[in-house]
Design an enzyme around this catalytic site. Structure first.
Site, short mmCIF file in Angstrom:
data_model
loop_
_atom_site.label_atom_id
_atom_site.label_comp_id
_atom_site.label_asym_id
_atom_site.label_seq_id
_atom_site.Cartn_x
_atom_site.Cartn_y
_atom_site.Cartn_z
N ARG A 46 0.80 -1.22 0.00
CA ARG A 46 0.00 0.00 0.00
C ARG A 46 0.83 1.27 0.00
O ARG A 46 0.44 2.30 -0.52
CB ARG A 46 -0.88 0.00 1.25
CG ARG A 46 -2.30 0.28 0.92
CD ARG A 46 -3.21 0.13 2.08
NE ARG A 46 -2.52 -0.29 3.30
CZ ARG A 46 -3.17 -0.78 4.34
NH1 ARG A 46 -4.46 -0.93 4.30
NH2 ARG A 46 -2.53 -1.14 5.44
N LYS A 148 1.17 -19.23 6.80
CA LYS A 148 0.24 -19.45 7.90
C LYS A 148 -0.05 -18.13 8.60
O LYS A 148 0.75 -17.20 8.43
CB LYS A 148 0.78 -20.49 8.87
CG LYS A 148 2.07 -20.05 9.59
CD LYS A 148 2.51 -21.07 10.55
CE LYS A 148 1.89 -20.90 11.91
NZ LYS A 148 2.55 -19.87 12.75
N ASP A 177 5.05 -24.06 5.42
CA ASP A 177 5.28 -24.34 6.83
C ASP A 177 6.80 -24.29 6.94
O ASP A 177 7.48 -25.20 6.48
CB ASP A 177 4.76 -25.73 7.22
CG ASP A 177 4.95 -25.98 8.70
OD1 ASP A 177 6.07 -25.76 9.20
OD2 ASP A 177 3.99 -26.39 9.37
N HIS A 178 7.32 -23.22 7.51
CA HIS A 178 8.77 -23.02 7.37
C HIS A 178 9.58 -24.10 8.09
O HIS A 178 10.74 -24.30 7.78
CB HIS A 178 9.18 -21.60 7.79
CG HIS A 178 9.26 -21.39 9.27
ND1 HIS A 178 8.16 -21.17 10.04
CD2 HIS A 178 10.32 -21.37 10.11
CE1 HIS A 178 8.53 -21.02 11.30
NE2 HIS A 178 9.85 -21.14 11.37
N HIS A 240 3.66 -26.74 12.69
CA HIS A 240 5.05 -27.21 12.80
C HIS A 240 5.19 -28.52 13.57
O HIS A 240 5.90 -29.43 13.15
CB HIS A 240 5.93 -26.16 13.48
CG HIS A 240 5.76 -24.77 12.93
ND1 HIS A 240 5.64 -24.52 11.59
CD2 HIS A 240 5.73 -23.56 13.53
CE1 HIS A 240 5.53 -23.20 11.40
NE2 HIS A 240 5.57 -22.61 12.57
C1 BG6 Z 1 6.01 -19.26 13.82
C2 BG6 Z 1 5.16 -18.86 14.98
O1 BG6 Z 1 5.27 -20.02 12.90
O2 BG6 Z 1 7.11 -20.01 14.28
C3 BG6 Z 1 5.97 -18.07 15.98
O3 BG6 Z 1 4.06 -18.09 14.52
C4 BG6 Z 1 7.20 -18.82 16.39
O4 BG6 Z 1 5.21 -17.77 17.13
C5 BG6 Z 1 7.97 -19.32 15.16
O5 BG6 Z 1 8.02 -17.96 17.14
C6 BG6 Z 1 9.09 -20.26 15.57
O6 BG6 Z 1 9.87 -20.52 14.44
P1 BG6 Z 1 11.42 -20.87 14.61
O7 BG6 Z 1 11.89 -21.16 13.23
O8 BG6 Z 1 12.06 -19.64 15.20
O9 BG6 Z 1 11.49 -22.03 15.53
#
Ligand code: BG6
Length: 489
Positions: A46, A148, A177-178, A240
């Site tokens: 934006r 997500k 989903d990282h 996760h």
């Molecule tokens: C995210 C959550 O998906 O994952 C966060 O929304 C969390 O709350 C994070 O802190 C944790 O990811 P990582 O890679 O730091 O373990």
């Protein structure tokens, strides 16, 4: 590996996710030569920025990654900006013009990735407008990447999915989903399926329980507003934690093709024993942090983080026991736990093997140690095997020893950030490490019944001190089964 050709359009280009993760990841991909001159990026948001202002922000976002003698100019020159009001038709038309210009300039074969790095309430609308205003008409591929939270429960996820599916087919949708981009999460499959010593023992005859922990020492930070609506079960477990569980529990896929891997994971979700709301306390523990001390620093309780959180019943911690009711896993508990303001930031998987039937080598007082396979997901990345071996003291005593392999200690090795891998996978059309809708739906169905059970009773919060590993009940959950949490260090 082939080099991708693509135009990446990032909606939400001025936001936190883009700045913290996406630009640094794209930068690393360029620097490693994994993407080359046939990739360009359009930031859409934006704010009324021009290309130069945008490039300046991108530069700031990668400044930590930049070597002192390294020029970012070639990298920055592929970033373009388009001011967009996501509700407005004219914005999409202008965006479309820019897309067509840049496709020609960068020879991207018409391949387009639309990355929605913004609040999910816009997903459906943007996806549909991308389609309606012609941005999907191209000779190349078009893919939609979404972040997500994918819904708040099964019903809202279903609604969101229907909206997105009106414009994109399932195989064009890449749900991030990282955790699935983390090196050691991807390593679960390899460790299991490339090693006979684990592959053959990976079942209820030889494994007594599996523990999955992802702990954080940070509190809720500025995200408290979102987090308070969500809580740890929705924020971490639905996605996760259950994804890691699925990789640990799935059957060997026929091949490593996306559909084969996904179909095995989906079977795990289908076999997960649904927890009846009135039985939730037997299987799940929730917690919320109180004041405490982390790394020598006093921190406030969750409810004191912001006045809006006063009296909140949102859980910042979850521990749970999950059964996979299938032939391989009948009777083996999978314990998960995750939370904010815990003792430290770590993610770890412990596979505990059953003991030998008789103890020859240990005194009664120090009981025989079970074999453990520990997969360290973060911050260290590695694998450790806990064995028993002869102690060098007189007599025939055994003592526990560890065989360890640490990845990030290998000189010159840097594990690619999860987002780097996932962005590249998406450009190359590999959806294996993205979640299929069926996985999302089944995990929501599971979490919904846990949350339904919790709603029936007001929790007694706060119930764990910041800087600890959660409430006592999380320890009792294992103790009543004759187990205990293995330390995360
Ligand atoms: C995210 C959550 O998906 O994952 C966060 O929304 C969390 O709350 C994070 O802190 C944790 O990811 P990582 O890679 O730091 O373990």
């Amino acid at each position: 590996q082939q080099e991708p050709r693509a135009l990446i359009v990032i909606f939400g280009a001025t936001g936190d996710l883009a700045m913290r993760k996406l630009y640094p990841s794209i930068f690393n991909l360029c620097r490693n030569g994994q993407i080359d001159e046939n990739v360009a990026i359009i930031g859409a948001a934006r704010k009324p920025w021009n290309h130069m202002e945008f490039r300046q922000r991108v530069l700031e976002s990668i400044s930590n990654n930049l070597e002192s003698d390294e020029s970012p100019n070639a990298f920055l020159s592929r970033f373009y900006y388009q001011q967009v009001d996501v509700t407005d038709e004219a914005s999409y038309k202008e965006l479309h013009h820019l897309v067509i210009d840049l496709e020609e300039k960068y020879d991207t074969d018409g391949n387009r990735m639309f990355y929605l790095a913004m609040a999910p309430e816009f997903f459906g609308m943007i996806a549909q407008r991308i389609d309606r205003f012609g941005l999907k008409n191209s000779d190349g591929w078009t893919r939609l990447v979404i972040e997500k939270p994918f819904g708040h429960d099964l019903a809202s996820a279903q609604k969101l999915n229907n909206e997105v599916r009106e414009a994109f087919d399932e195989d064009q949708i890449y749900r991030i989903d990282h955790y699935l981009g983390k090196e050691m999460v991807q390593n679960i499959e390899v460790i299991r399926f490339a090693n006979g010593i684990f592959g053959h023992l990976w079942n209820n005859q030889f494994i007594s329980n599996i523990q999955i922990t992802s702990s954080e020492s940070l509190g809720v930070e500025e995200r408290f507003h979102f987090y308070n609506q969500s809580g740890a079960a929705r924020d971490m477990v639905q996605n996760h934690m259950l994804q890691m569980l699925a990789l640990l529990a799935m059957e060997p896929p026929i091949t490593l093709d996306t559909d084969e891997v996904r179909s095995e994971k989906i079977k795990v979700f289908r076999a997960m024993r649904r927890i009846k709301p009135d039985k939730v306390d037997e299987y799940f523990v929730r917690g919320q942090y109180d004041r405490g001390e982390i790394n020598g620093k006093q921190v406030v309780s969750y409810q004191e983080e912001h006045e809006d959180l006063k009296g909140s019943n949102t859980e910042t911690f979850v521990a749970g026991k999950i059964y996979i009711d299938n032939y391989r896993w009948a009777g083996v508990p999978f314990y998960i736990r995750t939370g904010k303001r815990m003792a430290e930031k770590a993610a770890k998987i412990v596979v505990e093997f059953k003991n030998m039937p008789m103890n020859l080598y240990y005194d009664e007082k120090d009981k025989q140690q079970p074999n453990l396979l520990v997969i360290n997901v973060q911050p260290e990345e590695g694998v450790t095997l806990h064995l028993n071996a002869k102690s060098n003291k007189p007599g025939t005593q055994a003592e526990p020893i560890k065989l360890s392999y640490l990845y990030n200690h290998k000189s010159g090795m840097r594990s690619p950030e999860a987002y780097e891998k996932l962005l590249l996978d998406c450009m190359l059309g590999d959806a294996t490490n993205f979640t299929h809708w069926d996985e999302v739906a089944l995990s929501w169905a599971f979490i919904d019944s846990v949350i339904e059970g919790w709603k029936r009773k007001k929790p007694n919060f706060p119930n764990y001190k910041a800087g600890t590993m959660g409430p006592d009940a999380a320890h009792e959950l294992l103790e009543k089964d004759g187990f205990h949490w293995w330390p995360i260090k």
